[in-house]
Design a protein around this motif. Structure first.
Motif, PDB file in Angstrom:
ATOM      1  N   HIS A  83       0.747  -1.045  -0.046  1.00  0.00           N
ATOM      2  CA  HIS A  83      -0.080  -0.089  -0.022  1.00  0.00           C
ATOM      3  C   HIS A  83       0.862   1.056   0.049  1.00  0.00           C
ATOM      4  CE1 HIS A  83      -3.736  -2.378   0.867  1.00  0.00           C
ATOM      5  NE2 HIS A  83      -2.914  -2.979   1.513  1.00  0.00           N
ATOM      6  N   PRO A  84       1.673   1.443  -1.124  1.00  0.00           N
ATOM      7  CA  PRO A  84       2.435   2.756  -1.113  1.00  0.00           C
ATOM      8  C   PRO A  84       1.595   3.994  -1.157  1.00  0.00           C
ATOM      9  CG  PRO A  84       2.186   1.734  -3.257  1.00  0.00           C
ATOM     10  CD  PRO A  84       1.528   0.769  -2.537  1.00  0.00           C
ATOM     11  N   GLU A  85       0.345   3.994  -1.340  1.00  0.00           N
ATOM     12  CA  GLU A  85      -0.565   5.200  -1.259  1.00  0.00           C
ATOM     13  C   GLU A  85      -0.933   5.752   0.124  1.00  0.00           C
ATOM     14  OE1 GLU A  85      -3.379   1.801  -0.715  1.00  0.00           O
ATOM     15  OE2 GLU A  85      -1.587   2.233  -1.853  1.00  0.00           O
ATOM     16  N   VAL A  86      -0.695   4.842   1.104  1.00  0.00           N
ATOM     17  CA  VAL A  86      -1.089   5.097   2.473  1.00  0.00           C
ATOM     18  C   VAL A  86       0.102   6.344   3.051  1.00  0.00           C
ATOM     19  CG1 VAL A  86      -0.739   4.272   4.923  1.00  0.00           C
ATOM     20  CG2 VAL A  86      -2.014   2.922   3.169  1.00  0.00           C
ATOM     21  N   LEU A  87      -0.800   7.377   3.421  1.00  0.00           N
ATOM     22  CA  LEU A  87      -0.038   8.461   3.767  1.00  0.00           C
ATOM     23  C   LEU A  87       0.120   8.317   5.458  1.00  0.00           C
ATOM     24  CD1 LEU A  87      -1.689  11.358   1.846  1.00  0.00           C
ATOM     25  CD2 LEU A  87       0.425  10.128   1.448  1.00  0.00           C
ATOM     26  N   ASN A 134      -6.333  -1.082   6.123  1.00  0.00           N
ATOM     27  CA  ASN A 134      -6.775   0.177   5.671  1.00  0.00           C
ATOM     28  C   ASN A 134      -8.035   0.911   6.302  1.00  0.00           C
ATOM     29  OD1 ASN A 134      -4.755   0.965   3.626  1.00  0.00           O
ATOM     30  ND2 ASN A 134      -5.596  -0.348   2.230  1.00  0.00           N
ATOM     31  N   LYS A 161     -10.451  10.237   2.994  1.00  0.00           N
ATOM     32  CA  LYS A 161     -10.140  10.715   1.690  1.00  0.00           C
ATOM     33  C   LYS A 161      -8.739  10.782   1.406  1.00  0.00           C
ATOM     34  CE  LYS A 161     -14.375  13.536   1.452  1.00  0.00           C
ATOM     35  NZ  LYS A 161     -14.940  12.841   2.585  1.00  0.00           N
ATOM     36  N   ARG A 162      -8.033  11.036   2.465  1.00  0.00           N
ATOM     37  CA  ARG A 162      -6.533  10.841   2.437  1.00  0.00           C
ATOM     38  C   ARG A 162      -6.067   9.358   2.728  1.00  0.00           C
ATOM     39  NH1 ARG A 162      -7.483  15.926   4.555  1.00  0.00           N
ATOM     40  NH2 ARG A 162      -6.673  17.591   3.129  1.00  0.00           N
ATOM     41  N   PRO A 163      -5.444   8.560   2.200  1.00  0.00           N
ATOM     42  CA  PRO A 163      -5.124   7.259   2.422  1.00  0.00           C
ATOM     43  C   PRO A 163      -4.461   7.039   3.858  1.00  0.00           C
ATOM     44  CG  PRO A 163      -4.501   7.675   0.050  1.00  0.00           C
ATOM     45  CD  PRO A 163      -4.828   8.954   0.764  1.00  0.00           C
ATOM     46  N   THR A 164      -5.239   6.460   4.476  1.00  0.00           N
ATOM     47  CA  THR A 164      -4.883   5.938   5.980  1.00  0.00           C
ATOM     48  C   THR A 164      -5.259   4.633   6.355  1.00  0.00           C
ATOM     49  OG1 THR A 164      -5.590   8.404   6.407  1.00  0.00           O
ATOM     50  CG2 THR A 164      -5.391   6.908   8.269  1.00  0.00           C
ATOM     51  N   ARG A 167       3.254   7.644   7.859  1.00  0.00           N
ATOM     52  CA  ARG A 167       3.800   6.196   7.477  1.00  0.00           C
ATOM     53  C   ARG A 167       5.079   5.998   7.863  1.00  0.00           C
ATOM     54  NH1 ARG A 167       2.970   3.903   2.055  1.00  0.00           N
ATOM     55  NH2 ARG A 167       4.878   2.696   2.255  1.00  0.00           N
TER      56      ARG A 167
END
Length: 458
Positions: free
Chosen positions: A20-24, A96, A101-104, A44
């Motif tokens: 999950h590289p999109e997770v902030l 996840n 809205k912001r990948p968390t 992250r």
């Protein structure tokens, strides 16, 4: 209990971040005494540090009342300088948050002493201590929750909740027809997102049913052979439901009795016990003749009055009780009988189990499970025989005998020698102190009804 190996957990973190590289961000979650989820949000890049060293949170987190204020009489606040303890990740809970809205992502935590031992006042640890007694016997708890809740409007009227408008018809529901499929259709997008979100998070939610009040629903969790994990799922499911509903411009409530004259929200738990070979010890063609089942029932019924403060932990909890709403008010049991406190569903012999039907959805799942399992273990080890099973309407055959208010329930818990053998008396003292503080504040408030009755009449 030692802290889990860091290398194993770091592998979990590495694999998740790679997938999950999109997770902030990552929310670090821990459930307090009331089951309210608290914690911290980190970037992250800090996740590896959490797995390696944990995070610090004050011990007073477990001395908070329902409003989030520290109850100083617990001794966990200023008396110890509001000192920190250290929280470590719970394996296999990193996932996840589908509503963000912001990948968390999110990760459940549990509190430990600085030296590494589990912190006694973490409700998860309270439950682990009870489960360990079954481990010593070579037994495994298999458990599943049924969680009831209301969808409500985001706007209250005069401080009171109201059902939300249907996204399809635009009307507010008024149906009290249980299992009505049409009511599921009215909120299908929200309810389907709950099930899909649960699947994404690894929460084994397998069904949603319409309950017997407007916009009231129940989510069924599939059974798992781990009592603590079953409670983890229940805590995370509540958080998921709240956030998914909010995305659909609705709120939710797990309050035990949000509406006068309507059904309350319950939290039923199904329990069976597996032996070393994985066989259900309650298996029987004739459940009444199964000694282990009878003794488990006997122990739970005997400890039920002392358990009530954990099952129904708030002032509002006791407004839920009433025969017309299928909420048991006496320690009784029966076969496939929904009017009793302990129902034994009649199905295939190897699926025989206990369904505990007393607790409200406002209960902390860990403390609820700890109380019920304490009764089960007490019954098994002392061969406690139950009363005769109830056939028909238990409300017509048994007078209310369980505590019907929080103060009496706290007294029963505080005085129970049996519960003190399973739940650390230091924790019981903390729990009672917090709830007595809430009760005192409640009793010093003046309700609208008092003004209506007395302001101009006396």
């Amino acid at each position: 209990m030692s802290v889990p190996p860091r290398a194993v957990q770091l592998n979990e973190a590495n694999a998740f971040l790679k997938e999950h590289p999109e997770v902030l961000y990552v929310d670090l979650l821990i459930a307090d005494m009331n089951g309210v989820v608290r914690g911290k949000r980190i970037e992250r890049t800090s996740l590896h540090k959490v797995y390696e060293k944990g995070i610090n949170l004050p011990a007073s987190l477990f001395a908070l009342d329902i409003n989030g204020s520290t109850v100083e009489s617990t001794g966990l606040g200023l008396d110890i300088g509001d000192a920190d303890r250290i929280c470590y990740p719970i394996p296999d809970t990193l996932c996840n948050e589908p509503w963000q809205k912001r990948p968390t992502a999110q990760l459940l935590m549990t509190m430990h002493e600085l030296e590494g031992e589990p912190f006694f006042a973490d409700p998860r640890e309270v439950l682990r201590q009870v489960v360990s007694k079954f481990d010593d016997m070579g037994l495994t708890i298999c458990a599943a929750f049924e969680l009831e809740f209301y969808l409500i409007d985001q706007e209250n009227v005069n401080g009171r909740p109201q059902p939300p408008r249907s996204p399809i018809s635009g009307k507010r529901p008024h149906s009290t027809q249980v299992y009505l499929i049409d009511d599921l259709d009215e909120y299908v997008d929200c309810l389907q997102d709950i099930l899909e979100g649960a699947k994404e998070q690894g929460i084994p939610a397998d069904a949603i049913v319409k309950e017997s009040a407007p916009a009231q629903f129940e989510v069924n969790l599939h059974h798992v052979a781990d009592a603590i994990k079953a409670c983890d799922y229940a805590v995370l499911l509540k958080r998921l439901i709240k956030n998914i509903a909010y995305d659909h411009e609705m709120d939710t409530t797990f309050m035990a009795k949000p509406y006068p004259g309507q059904a309350g929200n319950g939290l039923h738990v199904h329990i069976s016990i597996l032996d070393k070979d994985g066989k259900n010890i309650f298996t029987s063609e004739d459940p009444e003749q199964n000694a282990a089942l009878r003794h488990a029932i006997g122990g739970v019924l005997e400890t039920l009055p002392a358990s009530m403060a954990f099952l129904c932990p708030n002032v509002n909890s006791y407004r839920r009780f009433g025969a017309q709403f299928y909420v048991p008010n006496s320690p009784c049991w029966g076969l496939d009988n929904r009017t009793v406190a302990l129902r034994v569903p009649t199905g295939t012999p190897d699926a025989v189990r206990l369904e505990h039907r007393v607790a409200g959805a406002d209960a902390n799942p860990y403390l609820l499970m700890a109380a019920v399992l304490a009764g089960v273990h007490h019954g098994l080890t002392n061969k406690v025989e139950p009363n005769e099973p109830v056939s028909g309407n238990s409300y017509e055959q048994n007078e209310q005998s369980l505590p019907n208010n929080l103060r009496d329930a706290l007294r029963q818990l505080d005085d129970s020698e049996v519960m003190a053998r399973y739940i650390d008396p230091k924790y019981i003292d903390i729990f009672v102190a917090c709830k007595e503080s809430e009760l005192e504040e409640f009793e010093h408030s003046i309700s609208d009804l008092e003004y209506n009755w007395y302001l101009h009449t006396v």
